[in-house]
Design an enzyme around this catalytic site. Structure first.
Site, short mmCIF file in Angstrom:
data_model
loop_
_atom_site.label_atom_id
_atom_site.label_comp_id
_atom_site.label_asym_id
_atom_site.label_seq_id
_atom_site.Cartn_x
_atom_site.Cartn_y
_atom_site.Cartn_z
N ARG A 85 0.84 -1.20 0.00
CA ARG A 85 0.00 0.00 0.00
C ARG A 85 0.87 1.25 0.00
O ARG A 85 1.97 1.27 0.53
CB ARG A 85 -0.90 0.02 1.25
CG ARG A 85 -2.02 -1.02 1.21
CD ARG A 85 -2.87 -0.99 2.46
NE ARG A 85 -2.13 -1.43 3.62
CZ ARG A 85 -1.55 -0.64 4.52
NH1 ARG A 85 -1.67 0.67 4.44
NH2 ARG A 85 -0.87 -1.14 5.52
N TYR A 228 -1.26 -3.71 -6.85
CA TYR A 228 -0.94 -4.58 -5.72
C TYR A 228 -1.91 -4.46 -4.54
O TYR A 228 -2.28 -3.36 -4.13
CB TYR A 228 0.47 -4.26 -5.21
CG TYR A 228 1.04 -5.36 -4.36
CD1 TYR A 228 1.39 -6.57 -4.93
CD2 TYR A 228 1.19 -5.21 -2.99
CE1 TYR A 228 1.90 -7.61 -4.16
CE2 TYR A 228 1.69 -6.24 -2.21
CZ TYR A 228 2.05 -7.44 -2.80
OH TYR A 228 2.55 -8.46 -2.04
N LYS A 237 -9.37 -3.15 1.68
CA LYS A 237 -9.19 -2.01 2.56
C LYS A 237 -10.03 -0.81 2.11
O LYS A 237 -10.59 -0.07 2.93
CB LYS A 237 -7.71 -1.63 2.67
CG LYS A 237 -6.85 -2.74 3.30
CD LYS A 237 -7.38 -3.10 4.65
CE LYS A 237 -6.79 -4.28 5.39
NZ LYS A 237 -5.44 -4.65 5.35
N HIS A 257 -10.38 -3.38 11.54
CA HIS A 257 -9.22 -4.12 11.03
C HIS A 257 -8.91 -5.24 12.02
O HIS A 257 -7.94 -5.16 12.77
CB HIS A 257 -8.04 -3.15 10.87
CG HIS A 257 -6.86 -3.71 10.14
ND1 HIS A 257 -5.60 -3.18 10.27
CD2 HIS A 257 -6.74 -4.72 9.26
CE1 HIS A 257 -4.76 -3.85 9.50
NE2 HIS A 257 -5.42 -4.79 8.88
N SER A 280 -0.94 -3.73 10.49
CA SER A 280 -0.55 -4.58 9.37
C SER A 280 0.74 -5.33 9.69
O SER A 280 1.69 -4.75 10.22
CB SER A 280 -0.34 -3.73 8.13
OG SER A 280 -1.55 -3.07 7.82
N CYS A 282 1.32 -7.59 11.93
CA CYS A 282 1.61 -7.72 13.36
C CYS A 282 0.90 -8.92 13.99
O CYS A 282 0.75 -8.97 15.21
CB CYS A 282 1.26 -6.44 14.09
SG CYS A 282 2.37 -5.08 13.69
N ASP A 305 -8.58 -10.59 8.90
CA ASP A 305 -8.13 -9.22 8.64
C ASP A 305 -9.20 -8.16 8.91
O ASP A 305 -8.87 -7.07 9.35
CB ASP A 305 -7.65 -9.10 7.19
CG ASP A 305 -6.78 -7.86 6.94
OD1 ASP A 305 -5.82 -7.64 7.70
OD2 ASP A 305 -7.07 -7.11 5.99
N ARG A 400 3.16 -12.00 -0.35
CA ARG A 400 1.89 -12.51 0.19
C ARG A 400 1.38 -13.73 -0.55
O ARG A 400 1.73 -13.96 -1.70
CB ARG A 400 0.84 -11.41 0.10
CG ARG A 400 1.24 -10.17 0.93
CD ARG A 400 0.11 -9.57 1.68
NE ARG A 400 0.59 -8.55 2.59
CZ ARG A 400 0.03 -8.31 3.78
NH1 ARG A 400 -1.00 -9.02 4.18
NH2 ARG A 400 0.50 -7.37 4.57
P1 GTP Z 1 -1.77 -7.97 7.57
O1 GTP Z 1 -2.22 -9.03 6.63
O2 GTP Z 1 -0.73 -7.06 6.97
O3 GTP Z 1 -2.88 -7.18 8.14
O4 GTP Z 1 -0.91 -8.72 8.73
P2 GTP Z 1 -1.32 -9.62 9.99
O5 GTP Z 1 -1.67 -8.76 11.15
O6 GTP Z 1 -2.29 -10.66 9.59
O7 GTP Z 1 0.09 -10.31 10.36
P3 GTP Z 1 0.56 -11.84 10.24
O8 GTP Z 1 -0.24 -12.75 11.12
O9 GTP Z 1 0.64 -12.20 8.82
O10 GTP Z 1 2.02 -11.76 10.86
C1 GTP Z 1 3.00 -10.92 10.33
C2 GTP Z 1 4.37 -11.39 10.78
O11 GTP Z 1 4.44 -11.43 12.20
C3 GTP Z 1 4.73 -12.77 10.28
O12 GTP Z 1 6.06 -12.79 9.87
C4 GTP Z 1 4.53 -13.64 11.49
O13 GTP Z 1 5.36 -14.78 11.48
C5 GTP Z 1 4.88 -12.70 12.66
N1 GTP Z 1 4.12 -13.07 13.89
C6 GTP Z 1 2.79 -13.30 13.97
N2 GTP Z 1 2.44 -13.69 15.23
C7 GTP Z 1 3.58 -13.68 15.96
C8 GTP Z 1 3.88 -14.00 17.33
O14 GTP Z 1 3.02 -14.35 18.14
N3 GTP Z 1 5.18 -13.85 17.71
C9 GTP Z 1 6.16 -13.47 16.84
N4 GTP Z 1 7.41 -13.38 17.31
N5 GTP Z 1 5.91 -13.18 15.54
C10 GTP Z 1 4.65 -13.28 15.10
C1 SPV Z 2 -2.56 -4.73 5.41
O1 SPV Z 2 -1.62 -4.00 5.02
O2 SPV Z 2 -3.13 -4.53 6.51
C2 SPV Z 2 -2.99 -5.88 4.60
C3 SPV Z 2 -2.45 -6.00 3.24
O3 SPV Z 2 -3.81 -6.67 5.03
S1 SPV Z 2 -3.27 -4.97 2.13
O4 SPV Z 2 -4.37 -5.71 1.52
O5 SPV Z 2 -2.29 -4.59 1.09
O6 SPV Z 2 -3.80 -3.81 2.80
MN MN Z 3 -4.45 -6.05 7.19
#
Ligand code: GTP
Ligand code: SPV
Ligand code: MN
Length: 619
Positions: A85, A228, A237, A257, A280, A282, A305, A400
């Site tokens: 984004r 993208y 979003k 979110h 995002s 996290c 999400d 992704r």
């Molecule tokens: P968006 O799709 O961008 O909204 O992201 P999200 O909030 O769904 O994050 P996601 O679960 O994909 O995690 C993002 C990164 O954080 C990845 O590399 C995970 O491996 C890492 N991660 C997720 N949960 C944990 C956790 O409990 N501990 C640690 N150390 N890393 C984590």
């Molecule tokens: C985020 O950035 O929180 C995502 C990926 O889930 S996107 O669809 O690019 O916003």
């Molecule tokens: Mn997201």
């Protein structure tokens, strides 16, 4: 070839019979603006998926993955300038600037419409305009909404097929009179200019000039220049958060979110539903698919999400996942960390900006298999361990997978329940190396809003124009996604809490990312986050006491299940260390952040800041 002028009759002749007049007129108008060579109405069928993906393979934008390893799955590589984004080019075009608020980029709607007319003029020359009807939420559900995305990108169509209920059924809703959100998207790379001079296509067409624009008063979306993710898959979003948040405020619901999960206590059979907002990249996808490491619980996934939440007939808050797929972060995803995501992505998936192995499968940093001796990296170049030794990565940090939610082995049996699932607790979190303890419970509802409003998190690669690693305020994990004034949004939360009274879920602040002095993350995270959920449900059930502290109410060491992990009392104390001086500084910073909202800042939020300082003073 020269430009074609489309008549309503001609567009109608090419459209499905059920497409209503208003839609035909809108498509005609946008076709005459963007000047595509042809118009194609997507029906969402498997045959269409096969045909479009074959075309993408033929064109070279898609690499077909080894069908024995990853059937019906593809790899795409974007341009390095189009990997996430772009927040600086994302605009809220409300009539009044104050309605967009200080945290959004505002543009005057009349001026922006004029600019957009200019950039979209002829932007689809030489291309096909795809008409993509989609439903956010189960088709026809009481909380669901429909939209139409016009796009000149087949990549977008295929991703929308996974991420939304796309095609015929959604169009039927519109034919039956459902209000729909119009969303126009172009990658901004026409194959011909106004004089008829042609240029060849490229593997990842896009434009250096980007506009991701939202008109909250008219529910319109225009996105130009990017192919993208959140910039281009407009149901996600743009619609489900920015436009939906403004709708939700008007109509008394919430667009957040947030992931949604069901936690079942296997002894009693009792089900709890939890939503969680983390910025995002996290940890939402990971928590949504958690495999508990403590016995007695089962987790199933409702969404990873976005949550749309409404008060139900019993006065509780009910949530649906408006999406049909997961657009998940690849790096760090493995059978160790998130086996359910790995299983979900075994077939029928699109991977973007990950690395390709010599045997035609995908690879990324943090996946289970060690780095092979040779890869093709996300730029399309050879990549060897020598490159890794130089600190380069083979997969982009925001690479992704796009996967159908229905393929998730632990998808909740009620994930498509039209009325949603009743929410018991709401979590806010972020990446915080310091200060924020593992878990804290709100003192009162307004404190819950304060917890959400004061979220700060170390930025990730999910946006191109935000410095990764730097701490930034990201209230409610909605900083890039709130379609209106952030302070009004907090006011809306307070109103919803008021309306639902004690049926409004309790808020918890969590942090999986606290680090020790050597920079190592202390908490094991992932499946072990079930230990935090366990404490939260025992709290909501009134089974355990808590200790009052500066940021909220903390678990007692003896109540918290730490069986089988290497977390002793000293580590625990590190996880829950709350330094009054550090928090005093953080509150000064928070107060300054809040001050940009002026009169709009709800008095309850200011009052919570005062209470917070009283707790610091008393510590
Ligand atoms: P968006 O799709 O961008 O909204 O992201 P999200 O909030 O769904 O994050 P996601 O679960 O994909 O995690 C993002 C990164 O954080 C990845 O590399 C995970 O491996 C890492 N991660 C997720 N949960 C944990 C956790 O409990 N501990 C640690 N150390 N890393 C984590
Ligand atoms: C985020 O950035 O929180 C995502 C990926 O889930 S996107 O669809 O690019 O916003
Ligand atoms: Mn997201």
């Amino acid at each position: 070839m020269t430009d074609k002028t489309y008549s309503v009759e001609e567009v109608r002749a090419g459209a499905p019979a059920e497409a209503p007049e208003k839609l035909i007129e809108w498509v005609t108008e946008k076709a005459n603006l963007t000047k595509p060579d042809s118009i194609y109405w997507a029906d969402g069928s498997e045959e269409e998926w096969t045909r479009l993906s074959d075309e993408m393979v033929e064109a070279g934008t898609f690499t077909r993955l080894n069908p024995e390893k990853r059937p019906n799955s593809f790899l795409a590589r974007s341009l390095p300038s189009d990997v996430a984004r772009v927040e600086s080019r994302t605009f809220i075009c409300s009539e009044k600037e104050e309605d967009a608020g200080p945290t959004n980029h505002w543009a005057d709607p009349v001026e922006m419409k004029a600019t957009l007319k200019g950039v979209f003029d002829g932007s689809m020359r030489g291309r096909t305009m795809y008409v993509v009807p989609f439903s956010m939420g189960p088709v026809g559900g009481p909380i669901s909404q429909v939209g139409i995305e016009l796009s000149d990108s087949a990549y977008v169509v295929l991703n929308m097929k996974i991420m939304t209920r796309m095609g015929k059924a959604a169009l039927n809703e519109i034919a039956n009179g459902a209000e729909w959100v119009p969303a126009l998207h172009s990658v901004g790379y026409p194959l011909r200019d106004a004089e008829g001079n042609e240029r060849p296509d490229v593997l990842w067409p896009c434009n250096d000039e980007k506009y991701i624009t939202h008109f909250p008063e008219t529910n319109e979306i225009f996105s130009y220049g990017s192919g993208y993710g959140g910039n281009a898959l407009l149901g996600k979003k743009c619609f489900a958060l920015r436009i939906a948040s403004t709708m939700a405020r008007r109509d008394g619901w919430m667009a957040e979110h947030m992931l949604i999960l069901r936690l079942t206590d296997e002894k009693t059979g009792k089900q709890y539903h939890v939503t969680a907002a983390f910025p995002s990249a996290c940890g939402k996808t990971n928590l949504a698919m958690l495999q508990p490491t403590i016995p007695g619980y089962k987790v199933s996934t409702v969404g990873d999400d976005i949550a749309w939440m409404r008060p139900g007939p019993d006065g509780r808050l009910y949530a649906i996942n408006p999406e049909a797929g997961f657009f998940g972060v690849a790096p760090g995803t493995s059978y160790k960390t998130n086996p359910m995501a790995m299983e979900t992505a075994r077939a029928n998936s699109i991977f973007t900006n990950v690395a390709l192995t010599d045997d035609g499968d995908v690879w990324w940093e943090g996946i289970d298999d060690p780095m092979p001796d040779h890869l093709i990296d996300w730029h399309g170049n050879d990549f060897t361990p020598a490159d890794a030794a130089e600190g380069k990565v083979a997969a982009h940090g925001n690479s992704r997978f796009t996967v159908p939610a229905s393929q998730c082995p632990i998808i909740c049996e009620d994930w498509e329940a039209p009325q949603g699932v009743p929410i018991d607790a709401i979590l806010f979190g972020g990446r915080r190396a310091t200060n924020v303890p593992l878990v804290a419970e709100q003192y009162e509802p307004a404190h819950g809003v304060f917890i959400g409003a004061s979220v700060a998190s170390e930025a990730t690669s999910a946006a191109t124009d935000v410095k990764a690693g730097a701490l930034r305020h990201d209230p409610f994990a909605m900083l890039p996604f709130c379609g209106y004034n952030m302070a009004d949004y907090w006011g809306h939360w307070l109103e919803m809490q008021d309306k639902l009274g004690d049926k409004f879920p309790k808020v918890y602040q969590v942090n999986w990312f606290r680090k020790d002095d050597d920079g190592h993350i202390i908490w094991p995270g992932f499946g072990d986050n079930s230990r935090v959920l366990d404490w939260i449900v025992r709290r909501t059930a009134g089974e355990v006491e808590a200790t009052d502290g500066i940021t909220g109410r903390y678990p007692k060491f003896e109540d918290f299940n730490l069986d089988g992990i290497d977390v002793d009392k000293a580590t625990w104390d590190q996880l829950f260390e709350v330094d009054p001086d550090a928090w005093a500084a953080e509150m000064d910073d928070t107060e300054e952040y809040f001050s940009q909202f002026g009169d709009k800042l709800p008095a309850e939020v200011t009052a919570q800041l005062e209470k917070f300082r009283e707790r610091i003073a008393a510590a």
